[in-house]
Design a protein around this motif. Sequence first.
Motif, PDB file in Angstrom:
ATOM      1  N   SER A  33       0.849  -1.186   0.000  1.00 51.30           N
ATOM      2  CA  SER A  33       0.000   0.000   0.000  1.00 51.30           C
ATOM      3  C   SER A  33       0.885   1.236   0.000  1.00 51.30           C
ATOM      4  CB  SER A  33      -0.899  -0.010   1.236  1.00 51.30           C
ATOM      5  OG  SER A  33      -0.110   0.047   2.415  1.00 51.30           O
TER       6      SER A  33
ATOM      7  N   ASP B 177       0.986   3.430   2.137  1.00 46.51           N
ATOM      8  CA  ASP B 177       1.512   3.647   3.481  1.00 46.51           C
ATOM      9  C   ASP B 177       2.431   2.517   3.960  1.00 46.51           C
ATOM     10  OD1 ASP B 177      -0.773   2.028   3.642  1.00 46.51           O
ATOM     11  OD2 ASP B 177      -1.587   3.015   5.409  1.00 46.51           O
TER      12      ASP B 177
ATOM     13  N   PHE C  12       2.332  -1.087   3.736  1.00 46.78           N
ATOM     14  CA  PHE C  12       1.924  -2.400   4.235  1.00 46.78           C
ATOM     15  C   PHE C  12       1.706  -3.381   3.092  1.00 46.78           C
ATOM     16  CE2 PHE C  12       0.476   0.681   7.406  1.00 46.78           C
ATOM     17  CZ  PHE C  12       1.160   0.204   8.526  1.00 46.78           C
TER      18      PHE C  12
ATOM     19  N   GLY D 118      -2.900  -6.503   5.498  1.00 49.80           N
ATOM     20  CA  GLY D 118      -3.613  -5.804   6.554  1.00 49.80           C
ATOM     21  C   GLY D 118      -3.389  -6.488   7.889  1.00 49.80           C
ATOM     22  N   PRO D 119      -4.076  -6.036   8.931  1.00 53.27           N
ATOM     23  CA  PRO D 119      -3.946  -6.651  10.252  1.00 53.27           C
ATOM     24  C   PRO D 119      -4.204  -8.163  10.187  1.00 53.27           C
ATOM     25  CG  PRO D 119      -5.164  -4.603  10.415  1.00 53.27           C
ATOM     26  CD  PRO D 119      -4.994  -4.895   8.941  1.00 53.27           C
TER      27      PRO D 119
ATOM     28  N   GLY E  44      -3.511   1.629   6.527  1.00 54.14           N
ATOM     29  CA  GLY E  44      -3.535   2.189   7.869  1.00 54.14           C
ATOM     30  C   GLY E  44      -2.876   1.340   8.940  1.00 54.14           C
ATOM     31  N   ASP E  45      -2.779   0.029   8.725  1.00 51.54           N
ATOM     32  CA  ASP E  45      -2.189  -0.868   9.712  1.00 51.54           C
ATOM     33  C   ASP E  45      -1.967  -2.211   9.032  1.00 51.54           C
ATOM     34  OD1 ASP E  45      -1.238  -1.887  12.093  1.00 51.54           O
ATOM     35  OD2 ASP E  45      -3.219  -2.176  12.991  1.00 51.54           O
ATOM     36  N   GLY E  46      -1.111  -3.023   9.633  1.00 50.69           N
ATOM     37  CA  GLY E  46      -0.899  -4.350   9.086  1.00 50.69           C
ATOM     38  C   GLY E  46       0.546  -4.770   9.109  1.00 50.69           C
TER      39      GLY E  46
ATOM     40  N   PRO F  38       4.150  -4.502   7.672  1.00 49.81           N
ATOM     41  CA  PRO F  38       4.960  -3.598   6.846  1.00 49.81           C
ATOM     42  C   PRO F  38       5.859  -4.368   5.878  1.00 49.81           C
ATOM     43  CG  PRO F  38       5.880  -3.731   9.053  1.00 49.81           C
ATOM     44  CD  PRO F  38       4.598  -4.534   9.060  1.00 49.81           C
TER      45      PRO F  38
ATOM     46  N   ARG G 273      10.458  -5.209   8.594  1.00 50.00           N
ATOM     47  CA  ARG G 273      10.633  -4.908  10.015  1.00 50.00           C
ATOM     48  C   ARG G 273      12.071  -5.240  10.320  1.00 50.00           C
ATOM     49  NH1 ARG G 273       5.587  -8.299  11.392  1.00 50.00           N
ATOM     50  NH2 ARG G 273       3.975  -6.728  11.531  1.00 50.00           N
TER      51      ARG G 273
END
Length: 177
Positions: A11, A13, A15, A18-19, A145-147, A149, A152
């Motif tokens: 994405s 952002d 990721f 997702g989560p 928005g989250d998830g 990356p 790491r």
Amino acid sequence: MAKLLYSATMSVDGFIAGPGGDMSWMAALPDTGPHEVADGLWQQIGSLVCGARTFFGDDPNAGTDSEGAFGGLWSGPQFVLTHNPPDRVVPDTTFLSDLGEAVTAARAAAGDRYVNVLGADVATQCLTAGLLDEILVFVAPVLLGDGVPLFRGPGAALEEISSTAGPIPSIWYRVVR
């Protein structure tokens, strides 16, 4: 010797899932037509190295003709890093607990084509161990928005090999050692 390539769609952002590893967002991406890099990538792959979460995880194409790596186009030897291999035999799949053994076997199986690394954790392990050669990122027009990356862990210097513009741009990097 085969090079290790980490390829992923992320994405805007940053990721790749997702989560909880949710990949349903991939199925919602618009069909943007031909993509000069993505369309032929699967033909350059000789084997896969991935982690158990990726191998057994959420395939947005499950149950369709597009299920599996590269939208179902790719088939071949897969090497899955796990400490808990399944009891059943999975065709063309070897379960290993050692990263070095998995990469060595995958390189031998890939011949003169790429070993494609799937999954952020395994890609980070390969980068940390100095095994990762290249990174190819496709940037999808979505914010998760989250998830999970793209990476790491430790950073690394990258050198651009190529890039493409378009609805889903791509950037191909060489890992500088």
